[in-house]
Design a protein around this motif. Structure first.
Motif, PDB file in Angstrom:
ATOM      1  N   LEU A  32      13.033  -9.402 -21.970  1.00 55.37           N
ATOM      2  CA  LEU A  32      11.784 -10.035 -22.387  1.00 55.37           C
ATOM      3  C   LEU A  32      11.080 -10.608 -21.177  1.00 55.37           C
ATOM      4  N   LYS A  33       9.756 -10.569 -21.225  1.00 59.46           N
ATOM      5  CA  LYS A  33       8.980 -11.232 -20.178  1.00 59.46           C
ATOM      6  C   LYS A  33       7.785 -11.920 -20.820  1.00 59.46           C
ATOM      7  N   GLY A  34       7.399 -13.032 -20.213  1.00 64.42           N
ATOM      8  CA  GLY A  34       6.283 -13.805 -20.731  1.00 64.42           C
ATOM      9  C   GLY A  34       5.150 -13.850 -19.727  1.00 64.42           C
ATOM     10  N   ALA A  35       3.926 -13.813 -20.224  1.00 59.34           N
ATOM     11  CA  ALA A  35       2.754 -13.839 -19.346  1.00 59.34           C
ATOM     12  C   ALA A  35       1.983 -15.146 -19.482  1.00 59.34           C
ATOM     13  N   ILE A  61      12.440 -17.647 -22.544  1.00 59.53           N
ATOM     14  CA  ILE A  61      11.588 -16.703 -21.825  1.00 59.53           C
ATOM     15  C   ILE A  61      10.731 -17.523 -20.874  1.00 59.53           C
ATOM     16  N   PRO A  62      10.886 -17.323 -19.571  1.00 64.12           N
ATOM     17  CA  PRO A  62      10.156 -18.172 -18.615  1.00 64.12           C
ATOM     18  C   PRO A  62       8.646 -17.945 -18.672  1.00 64.12           C
ATOM     19  N   ALA A  63       7.916 -18.988 -18.326  1.00 62.36           N
ATOM     20  CA  ALA A  63       6.449 -18.919 -18.310  1.00 62.36           C
ATOM     21  C   ALA A  63       5.973 -18.178 -17.066  1.00 62.36           C
ATOM     22  N   THR A  64       5.342 -17.074 -17.264  1.00 59.80           N
ATOM     23  CA  THR A  64       4.640 -16.268 -16.252  1.00 59.80           C
ATOM     24  C   THR A  64       5.490 -15.754 -15.098  1.00 59.80           C
ATOM     25  N   THR A  65       6.759 -16.073 -15.053  1.00 62.10           N
ATOM     26  CA  THR A  65       7.575 -15.598 -13.933  1.00 62.10           C
ATOM     27  C   THR A  65       8.871 -14.994 -14.423  1.00 62.10           C
ATOM     28  N   VAL A  93       2.459 -15.082 -27.822  1.00 69.17           N
ATOM     29  CA  VAL A  93       1.323 -14.832 -26.937  1.00 69.17           C
ATOM     30  C   VAL A  93       1.841 -14.485 -25.542  1.00 69.17           C
ATOM     31  N   GLY A  94       1.519 -13.299 -25.089  1.00 68.16           N
ATOM     32  CA  GLY A  94       1.915 -12.859 -23.763  1.00 68.16           C
ATOM     33  C   GLY A  94       3.353 -12.406 -23.633  1.00 68.16           C
ATOM     34  N   VAL A  95       4.109 -12.347 -24.743  1.00 69.36           N
ATOM     35  CA  VAL A  95       5.515 -11.938 -24.686  1.00 69.36           C
ATOM     36  C   VAL A  95       5.624 -10.441 -24.942  1.00 69.36           C
TER      37      VAL A  95
END
Length: 103
Positions: A32-35, A61-65, A93-95
């Protein structure tokens, strides 16, 4: 239910607000990645021990990184009656998520 392209190569799709599921053979990992802001994914356990529900597995899930990785998932603990592992999110949102099968 979202159908993932499960392979040995990561193909990311947007996380669904209602959660996602994937066919689990015990050899899959979730990436998973978060934007945007930090989020939490929850992998829902289906098993019980002596009548008590087991705790779900959570993943920050880390924020933006960076990325967050979890798995593999024991089918005896995580599979529902259809053989799928269920994932819920505290926000999407952004995931994005990819399910990758280990060799």
């Amino acid at each position: 239910r979202l159908t993932f392209n499960i392979s040995t190569a990561a193909a990311f799709v947007a996380a669904a607000a209602g959660g996602n599921s994937f066919p689990n053979d015990g050899k899959c990992i979730a990436i998973l990645k978060g934007a945007t802001g930090a989020q939490v994914a929850t992998f829902v356990t289906q098993a019980k021990y002596q009548g008590y529900a087991l705790a779900d597995r959570t993943l920050a899930i880390p924020a933006t990184t960076g990325f967050a990785v979890d798995g593999p998932f024991d089918p005896g603990l995580f599979n529902d009656s259809s053989g799928n592992c269920q994932i819920t999110y505290d926000g999407v949102v952004g995931v994005t998520i990819a399910i990758v099968r280990l060799p």
